[in-house]
Design a protein around this motif. Sequence first.
Motif, PDB file in Angstrom:
ATOM      1  N   THR A 151       3.859   7.379   3.659  1.00  0.00           N
ATOM      2  CA  THR A 151       4.836   8.229   4.345  1.00  0.00           C
ATOM      3  C   THR A 151       6.188   7.521   4.451  1.00  0.00           C
ATOM      4  N   GLY A 200      -4.387   4.115  -4.736  1.00  0.00           N
ATOM      5  CA  GLY A 200      -5.837   4.080  -4.903  1.00  0.00           C
ATOM      6  C   GLY A 200      -6.444   5.452  -5.143  1.00  0.00           C
ATOM      7  N   ASN A 209      -2.208  -2.124   5.957  1.00  0.00           N
ATOM      8  CA  ASN A 209      -1.859  -3.532   6.175  1.00  0.00           C
ATOM      9  C   ASN A 209      -2.810  -4.550   5.531  1.00  0.00           C
ATOM     10  N   TYR A 216      17.427   2.062   6.321  1.00  0.00           N
ATOM     11  CA  TYR A 216      16.635   1.706   5.144  1.00  0.00           C
ATOM     12  C   TYR A 216      17.522   1.459   3.921  1.00  0.00           C
TER      13      TYR A 216
HETATM   14  P1  NDP Z   1       0.485   6.154   5.337  1.00  0.00           P
HETATM   15  O1  NDP Z   1      -0.671   6.368   6.251  1.00  0.00           O
HETATM   16  O2  NDP Z   1       1.397   7.296   5.088  1.00  0.00           O
HETATM   17  O3  NDP Z   1      -0.040   5.639   3.919  1.00  0.00           O
HETATM   18  C1  NDP Z   1      -0.800   4.461   3.819  1.00  0.00           C
HETATM   19  C2  NDP Z   1      -1.747   4.584   2.640  1.00  0.00           C
HETATM   20  O4  NDP Z   1      -2.665   5.629   2.880  1.00  0.00           O
HETATM   21  C3  NDP Z   1      -1.035   4.930   1.349  1.00  0.00           C
HETATM   22  O5  NDP Z   1      -0.587   3.760   0.758  1.00  0.00           O
HETATM   23  C4  NDP Z   1      -2.121   5.655   0.576  1.00  0.00           C
HETATM   24  O6  NDP Z   1      -2.971   4.733  -0.082  1.00  0.00           O
HETATM   25  C5  NDP Z   1      -2.953   6.289   1.663  1.00  0.00           C
HETATM   26  N1  NDP Z   1      -2.634   7.718   1.804  1.00  0.00           N
HETATM   27  C6  NDP Z   1      -1.625   8.256   2.524  1.00  0.00           C
HETATM   28  N2  NDP Z   1      -1.675   9.594   2.446  1.00  0.00           N
HETATM   29  C7  NDP Z   1      -2.743   9.893   1.661  1.00  0.00           C
HETATM   30  C8  NDP Z   1      -3.319  11.104   1.204  1.00  0.00           C
HETATM   31  N3  NDP Z   1      -2.821  12.291   1.551  1.00  0.00           N
HETATM   32  N4  NDP Z   1      -4.397  11.035   0.389  1.00  0.00           N
HETATM   33  C9  NDP Z   1      -4.915   9.849   0.039  1.00  0.00           C
HETATM   34  N5  NDP Z   1      -4.395   8.647   0.444  1.00  0.00           N
HETATM   35  C10 NDP Z   1      -3.334   8.698   1.250  1.00  0.00           C
HETATM   36  O7  NDP Z   1       1.231   4.868   5.830  1.00  0.00           O
HETATM   37  P2  NDP Z   1       2.658   4.618   6.481  1.00  0.00           P
HETATM   38  O8  NDP Z   1       3.770   5.033   5.626  1.00  0.00           O
HETATM   39  O9  NDP Z   1       2.648   5.172   7.832  1.00  0.00           O
HETATM   40  O10 NDP Z   1       2.609   3.001   6.561  1.00  0.00           O
HETATM   41  C11 NDP Z   1       2.475   2.225   5.394  1.00  0.00           C
HETATM   42  C12 NDP Z   1       2.921   0.801   5.655  1.00  0.00           C
HETATM   43  O11 NDP Z   1       4.279   0.810   6.026  1.00  0.00           O
HETATM   44  C13 NDP Z   1       2.187   0.082   6.778  1.00  0.00           C
HETATM   45  O12 NDP Z   1       2.110  -1.277   6.463  1.00  0.00           O
HETATM   46  C14 NDP Z   1       3.097   0.264   7.984  1.00  0.00           C
HETATM   47  O13 NDP Z   1       2.956  -0.769   8.932  1.00  0.00           O
HETATM   48  C15 NDP Z   1       4.460   0.232   7.321  1.00  0.00           C
HETATM   49  N6  NDP Z   1       5.468   1.042   7.989  1.00  0.00           N
HETATM   50  C16 NDP Z   1       6.711   0.501   8.176  1.00  0.00           C
HETATM   51  C17 NDP Z   1       7.732   1.213   8.707  1.00  0.00           C
HETATM   52  C18 NDP Z   1       9.089   0.609   8.818  1.00  0.00           C
HETATM   53  O14 NDP Z   1       9.991   1.299   9.253  1.00  0.00           O
HETATM   54  N7  NDP Z   1       9.286  -0.621   8.450  1.00  0.00           N
HETATM   55  C19 NDP Z   1       7.530   2.609   9.165  1.00  0.00           C
HETATM   56  C20 NDP Z   1       6.204   3.112   8.901  1.00  0.00           C
HETATM   57  C21 NDP Z   1       5.234   2.334   8.329  1.00  0.00           C
HETATM   58  P3  NDP Z   1      -2.712   4.120  -1.532  1.00  0.00           P
HETATM   59  O15 NDP Z   1      -2.147   2.764  -1.262  1.00  0.00           O
HETATM   60  O16 NDP Z   1      -4.045   4.094  -2.142  1.00  0.00           O
HETATM   61  O17 NDP Z   1      -1.731   5.006  -2.199  1.00  0.00           O
END
Ligand code: NDP
Length: 331
Positions: free
Chosen positions: A10, A34, A73, A282
């Motif tokens: 996201t 994945g 993470n 960002y």
């Molecule tokens: P999400 O929950 O959106 O995504 C994390 C993982 O979940 C993805 O990499 C993907 O795996 C899997 N995924 C997400 N959606 C789906 C779906 N619909 N179907 C199947 N798999 C899915 O994570 P966030 O964006 O909330 O967070 C990701 C990282 O970013 C974390 O480390 C978090 O701490 C960090 N973060 C940092 C922010 C900042 O401002 N610095 C803000 C928000 C988060 P795959 O890897 O297999 O694709």
Amino acid sequence: MHWVLVGASTVASEYVIHAVRAQVGCDVTWLVSGSSEHAIRYSSEYEIPRFTSSIEEALSDDSVSCVYISSTNEKHFVQAMAAIAAGKHVLCEKPLALTMGEARQMVAAANQANLVFGTNHHLRCSGSHRVIREMIATGVIGRVLSVRVHHAVHLPTALQAWRINDASAGGGVIADITVHNADVVRFLLDEDPVEVVALSEMSGMGVGVEDSCMSVWRMPSGAMVMSHESFTHPFAGTGLEIHGTQGSIVATGVMTQQPVGSISLRNSDGEKLIPFSSHSLYVQGVADFVSAARGKGSPAATGSDGLMSLAVSLAVRESAQNGQSVSVNYE
Ligand code: NDP
């Protein structure tokens, strides 16, 4: 500069893909995910030309120079090590890893390979936080006595997955938000917390991981910090107060992903609003990283910054678990 996006996340779709494309000469070439079904949808929606479930395949593309890691993470360590071994610069999401040992290896490997390694602590890229840091550094509020950070929000439904129920993926509010507060305090005060005492709770959203935490930190200067993070507070708002011997800075709505909020300075002259730049956090963060990868300056938050914020969050978690004050172990 061609980029690999590791994790169909996201944060990438809402902010970082745009931030990469906003840099002159940069584009997102690969998506590593994945889930092939999710990858097909994601790469089509965000117009990423190539996708794969094999990080090695994407990393073997010699035209790629930068990798952004925003998977859950527990995956950051292995993915970052693979990217560094392939000779790519890495911008990694926070927390860098689940343990200090892993995070240290990531940072050391990048240093050894002479690659740029950044931590995506976006808040220090904001106009608001940069102005506040400057005010503190130039003595506008005198000697800092205390800081109060409130970063208690309501986690959007779409994000209520691994964050609220999966400790093995690095879930919980401490890994998610305390780590950001640690970076903010370090950035603003230019010193590192030495000791923390904390309590955490499951206050309605977390299952097996904490969704709320309050902690108090001691700084080397003697300043005290009070930090509050939560996933369960729909109307609390966010904010930051820094109280000094000559004045107080009160910033509301600034612990966020948007360039919003307000800053006021209170002192013996009364209260006045402080203007600040409203650039994208960002875009600025990626710009600083790209500039470093091109040989100028360093990322807004370096690998060391990511290590330090992780150390503080781990100390907070340990204190919340054992009920004792904990010295922050940066080693
Ligand atoms: P999400 O929950 O959106 O995504 C994390 C993982 O979940 C993805 O990499 C993907 O795996 C899997 N995924 C997400 N959606 C789906 C779906 N619909 N179907 C199947 N798999 C899915 O994570 P966030 O964006 O909330 O967070 C990701 C990282 O970013 C974390 O480390 C978090 O701490 C960090 N973060 C940092 C922010 C900042 O401002 N610095 C803000 C928000 C988060 P795959 O890897 O297999 O694709």
